[in-house]
Design an enzyme around this catalytic site. Structure first.
Site, PDB file in Angstrom:
ATOM      1  N   GLU A  90      21.933  -2.005  31.117  1.00 52.84           N
ATOM      2  CA  GLU A  90      22.297  -1.018  32.118  1.00 52.84           C
ATOM      3  C   GLU A  90      21.564   0.305  31.851  1.00 52.84           C
ATOM      4  OE1 GLU A  90      26.563   1.207  33.258  1.00 52.84           O
ATOM      5  OE2 GLU A  90      26.396  -0.096  31.515  1.00 52.84           O
ATOM      6  N   TRP A  91      20.984   0.883  32.872  1.00 51.82           N
ATOM      7  CA  TRP A  91      20.392   2.217  32.747  1.00 51.82           C
ATOM      8  C   TRP A  91      21.506   3.251  32.829  1.00 51.82           C
ATOM      9  CZ3 TRP A  91      16.169   4.739  31.296  1.00 51.82           C
ATOM     10  CH2 TRP A  91      16.109   6.108  31.590  1.00 51.82           C
ATOM     11  N   ILE A  92      21.537   4.168  31.869  1.00 47.58           N
ATOM     12  CA  ILE A  92      22.549   5.223  31.867  1.00 47.58           C
ATOM     13  C   ILE A  92      21.877   6.534  32.264  1.00 47.58           C
ATOM     14  CG2 ILE A  92      24.263   6.469  30.468  1.00 47.58           C
ATOM     15  CD1 ILE A  92      24.983   3.569  30.477  1.00 47.58           C
ATOM     16  N   ASP A 197      25.503   2.708  12.689  1.00 44.51           N
ATOM     17  CA  ASP A 197      24.311   3.576  12.588  1.00 44.51           C
ATOM     18  C   ASP A 197      24.555   4.831  13.416  1.00 44.51           C
ATOM     19  OD1 ASP A 197      21.815   4.493  11.883  1.00 44.51           O
ATOM     20  OD2 ASP A 197      20.695   3.069  13.121  1.00 44.51           O
TER      21      ASP A 197
HETATM   22  P1  ADP Z   1      15.079   2.345  19.247  1.00 43.84           P
HETATM   23  O1  ADP Z   1      15.742   1.012  19.094  1.00 43.84           O
HETATM   24  O2  ADP Z   1      13.597   2.217  19.243  1.00 43.84           O
HETATM   25  O3  ADP Z   1      15.584   3.370  18.251  1.00 43.84           O
HETATM   26  P2  ADP Z   1      16.815   3.434  21.263  1.00 43.84           P
HETATM   27  O4  ADP Z   1      17.756   2.349  21.554  1.00 43.84           O
HETATM   28  O5  ADP Z   1      17.293   4.529  20.349  1.00 43.84           O
HETATM   29  O6  ADP Z   1      15.446   2.860  20.709  1.00 43.84           O
HETATM   30  O7  ADP Z   1      16.357   4.046  22.640  1.00 43.84           O
HETATM   31  C1  ADP Z   1      15.362   5.047  22.731  1.00 43.84           C
HETATM   32  C2  ADP Z   1      15.808   6.156  23.684  1.00 43.84           C
HETATM   33  O8  ADP Z   1      16.032   5.636  24.983  1.00 43.84           O
HETATM   34  C3  ADP Z   1      17.142   6.773  23.273  1.00 43.84           C
HETATM   35  O9  ADP Z   1      16.978   7.862  22.418  1.00 43.84           O
HETATM   36  C4  ADP Z   1      17.738   7.188  24.598  1.00 43.84           C
HETATM   37  O10 ADP Z   1      17.306   8.485  24.932  1.00 43.84           O
HETATM   38  C5  ADP Z   1      17.147   6.227  25.594  1.00 43.84           C
HETATM   39  N1  ADP Z   1      18.086   5.148  25.994  1.00 43.84           N
HETATM   40  C6  ADP Z   1      18.567   4.166  25.194  1.00 43.84           C
HETATM   41  N2  ADP Z   1      19.363   3.333  25.876  1.00 43.84           N
HETATM   42  C7  ADP Z   1      19.390   3.785  27.151  1.00 43.84           C
HETATM   43  C8  ADP Z   1      20.039   3.353  28.356  1.00 43.84           C
HETATM   44  N3  ADP Z   1      20.814   2.263  28.370  1.00 43.84           N
HETATM   45  N4  ADP Z   1      19.863   4.085  29.485  1.00 43.84           N
HETATM   46  C9  ADP Z   1      19.069   5.201  29.468  1.00 43.84           C
HETATM   47  N5  ADP Z   1      18.427   5.635  28.392  1.00 43.84           N
HETATM   48  C10 ADP Z   1      18.576   4.960  27.233  1.00 43.84           C
END
Ligand code: ADP
Length: 289
Positions: A90-92, A197
């Protein structure tokens, strides 16, 4: 731009054409994008060509495990793919800027509620990853044994393989391992569902002002491990801790904070080396000396 291979995999998975994709930055390990589909949906996709086949499946399992507790919002998992390895969810829509007091309070309360979700044993029904390093979750009735072997011992093994465990450090950490039951009340520690984490890069502020947590390394264990992680790189706002304590009071946590910070510090030492090793040694001296 996402690759043709990823685009094709997403179109097959979602049965809709990809109409646009924008890179999302900020992750440590993976590449990520916001992907728009022809049916109007927007999804968040992260991928990593060098990830093992179970890497994103483990993250998906963690997200679903947290979601099932119903305590804190996490993005809904849509799909895990193999070619290339990816995770779609899901995009947040998020708010930029700093956490307000209300936000910090909600996050504190919700993490306390998450920790009130318990299991019969420490660990989880599947292994996962902490950052890019493997994290073993083989269940154990004893928290001391679990933390000693699956957390400290497992990172010591990785440190040894990577040439980061000189004899003196090994001796210090081995002594600390043997002292753990002095600091930890093995029978009194309940297996709480942990994010695993919990640093400030792993929560987002949704448009409605509510917290959304991402990137878990979930398992059941001593809840103070999550709290200690929040304080490793500067801490969360004071309201976070006040709200947490109102819902699920802590007792004697400060005496164990650094002990629990040892685990993420070992992980950082193994991934990045540098100054983290000195902090590892200082903590090992403090608790094992
Ligand atoms: P990684 O596994 O490489 O650490 P993350 O899961 O932390 O990557 O995601 C990278 C960035 O993407 C996050 O810091 C956040 O800003 C953004 N992000 C992560 N999940 C979502 C989501 N479901 N919807 C919108 N943005 C997201």
């Amino acid at each position: 731009m996402i690759s043709g291979e990823l685009k094709a995999a997403l179109e097959a998975e979602f049965q809709a054409a990809v109409t646009a994709d924008q890179p999302v930055f900020g992750g440590d390990i993976n590449q990520a994008a916001r992907v728009s589909l022809a049916d109007g949906r927007a999804i968040f996709v992260k991928w990593n060509r060098s990830a093992g086949s179970d890497f994103f499946a483990a993250e998906a399992h963690g997200l679903r495990t947290l979601a099932a507790a119903g305590a804190v919002r996490v993005p809904e998992v849509y799909a895990v793919g193999k070619h290339p390895p990816f995770l779609a969810m899901e995009w947040i829509d998020t708010e930029r800027g700093y956490a307000s007091d209300d936000f910090a309070e909600a996050l504190g309360r919700q993490m306390a509620l998450l920790h009130r979700a318990t299991a019969g044993q420490h660990g989880l029904d599947a292994d996962n990853y902490i950052g890019s390093l493997p994290q073993s979750n083989t269940p154990s009735a004893s928290w001391v044994a679990f933390f000693r072997d699956r957390r400290i011992g497992a990172q010591m093994d990785i440190a040894r393989q990577r040439g980061r465990l000189p004899k003196e450090r090994e001796a210090l950490l081995t002594r600390l391992q043997s002292w753990l039951d002095v600091f930890l009340d093995d029978q009194g520690i309940r297996p709480s569902l942990l994010h695993g984490d919990l640093w400030s890069g792993n929560y987002m502020i949704a448009r409605d002002g509510q917290p959304v947590v991402i990137d878990p390394a979930a398992y059941y264990g001593h809840r103070e491990v999550d709290l200690a992680m929040t304080e490793l790189f500067g801490g969360f706002p004071p309201r976070f801790y006040a709200a947490y304590n109102e819902v699920y009071p802590l007792k004697g946590y400060e005496q164990r904070r650094e002990l629990y910070q040892l685990y993420p510090l070992l992980v950082h030492m193994n991934l990045f080396g540098g100054g983290y090793a000195a902090r590892v040694d200082a903590i090992a001296r403090h608790y094992g000396g």
